[in-house]
Scaffold this active site. Structure first.
Site, short mmCIF file in Angstrom:
data_model
loop_
_atom_site.label_atom_id
_atom_site.label_comp_id
_atom_site.label_asym_id
_atom_site.label_seq_id
_atom_site.Cartn_x
_atom_site.Cartn_y
_atom_site.Cartn_z
CG ASP A 1 -0.18 0.15 2.75
OD1 ASP A 1 1.08 -0.35 2.54
OD2 ASP A 1 -0.76 0.31 3.61
CG ASP B 1 5.79 -2.54 13.45
OD1 ASP B 1 5.29 -3.14 14.34
OD2 ASP B 1 4.91 -1.64 12.90
#
Length: 425
Positions: free
Chosen positions: A191, A269
């Site tokens: 994306d 992350d």
């Protein structure tokens, strides 16, 4: 280390050896005369298992055949050189809008040989797979084979997606660094749209990553990169940051050697942002982002998207980074120039900034001294106020640089700052 050109031979050896073992087992297994029906069922079951394994081996051989030419072209694994091939790994799942990401990557890519594009797809989404396949040989399409649900704690059932993403990242990066044996890779998600100088930026910053052990990534992203908060007229500005930004980032195979054995089951992350992984290392990040996200829908259900992400300014000017001297970003040189800029700047209160006072001062500093004061000042000035293991987004030594009403502001701790407090989270 085996030469990559021998992988095809080893695939054949594996294929033959496995099936020879199966036949040996069937021929030498002692008959169970007391239970003929059980024996029949057992033989049928073993035959079915053998058939399934044959299909798996067939797929393996097809992949080996398909990628053998690529493996032969990749140099032996060693310390990366400044002119190493930098593959772009696109992490994809069920967004058919991956076309927007791939179109821009292919449009701006200066060299197919230097920047091969590998799309790693999870989820098994057929429409997305067809979109990726439509690019033919312009991209390599690999598929994460394990699509099963992952056992998670009861209170993490709603986070199943984060577990699958972590599994996919581990598999994809292992393919890039273990199977294909690249020396570095640029990771993007399906994306993201990239800027015209996306490849130029990474190509120029790559030698820095090789030369400076205090760096562990190069990122295309500025967490505080809203249009009104960046100096769009100076897209060449680059910074060091202690916060792992992600969203288009470059890492070395040596880092994967370090991370893979302890890769987390979920929330990869934020795990990278922990002190145990970061180990006081920094990333390079731009003033103006070289990626922007158009994917509001995802496992985070649009978290931050409406408030921050959709307003991120994507650079639209090509900066010839490879012609610039970026040595100022090495740790010692950077701190020698950056820290005086921050602490020589006059201090201003948030209220004075909000009132647009003291414009004659130019660049100014707002000082915080606690977690609560940082969060209050950040929120008042429009800066992202969350902290991960005590590190502010886009911060370096606790300092966050941004524009406020057209003037440069450093939101900074006292000059005698001694380190991050992980409890500030």
């Amino acid at each position: 280390m085996l030469k990559k050109s021998s992988l095809v031979l080893w695939g054949v050896v594996l294929f033959v050896a496995w099936n020879a073992l199966l036949l040996f087992f069937l021929w030498t297994r002692p008959p169970a005369f007391d239970d003929h029906s059980h024996l029949t069922e057992e033989v049928i079951r073993l035959a079915q298992d053998a058939e399934l394994e044959l299909e798996n081996q067939k797929d393996l051989l097809q992949q080996i055949h398909r990628y053998s030419a690529l493996w032969k072209a990749v140099p032996h694994r060693s310390r990366a050189s400044p002119d190493a091939v930098l593959p772009v790994v696109v992490i994809a799942c069920d967004r058919s809008t991956v076309r927007r990401c791939l179109d821009k990557l292919l449009h701006y890519r200066p060299s197919r040989e230097r920047f091969p594009i590998i799309v790693s797809q999870d989820c098994g989404h057929e429409e997305t797979a067809r979109v990726i396949a439509s690019y033919g040989e312009a991209v390599m399409h690999i598929k994460q084979p394990d699509l099963s649900d992952i056992p998670v704690p009861t209170d993490h059932r709603k986070f199943q997606g984060y577990y699958k993403i972590a599994r996919h990242y581990r598999w994809a990066l292992s393919q890039v660094f273990r199977t294909f044996q690249y020396q570095a890779a640029i990771v993007v998600e399906d994306d993201l749209e990239v800027a015209p100088d996306f490849f130029e930026y990474f190509q120029a910053a790559f030698p820095l990553l090789l030369a400076d052990p205090s760096l562990w990534c190069v990122s295309a992203w500025n967490d505080n990169g809203k249009e009104q908060m960046v100096e769009a007229g100076r897209p060449e500005l680059l910074y060091r940051t202690d916060f792992f930004p992600g969203l288009g980032w470059l890492l070395l195979s040596e880092l994967w050697d370090e991370l893979e054995p302890k890769w987390p089951r979920a929330f990869w992350d934020d795990w990278l942002r922990q002190p145990e992984q970061r180990r006081s290392r920094s990333c390079i990040r731009p003033e103006v982002s070289r990626t922007m996200t158009f994917g509001r829908k995802g496992v985070s259900h649009g978290q931050f998207f409406d408030q921050y992400l959709k307003f991120i300014k994507l650079n639209d000017r090509f900066v010839p980074f490879t012609q610039l001297d970026l040595s100022y970003l090495k740790k010692e040189e950077y701190e020698r120039s950056f820290l005086p800029k921050v602490y020589d700047a006059p201090e201003l209160r948030v209220e004075e900034l909000q009132g647009n006072q003291r414009r004659e001062l130019g660049t100014v500093r707002v000082q915080y001294s606690s977690r609560d004061s940082f969060k209050a000042f950040a929120k008042a000035l429009g800066v992202m106020d969350d902290l991960k293991s005590g590190v502010p987004r886009a911060g370096y030594r606790g300092i966050v640089s941004f524009l406020y009403r057209g003037r440069r502001v450093y939101l900074a701790p006292p000059s005698d700052w001694t380190g991050y407090d992980p409890s500030w989270s």
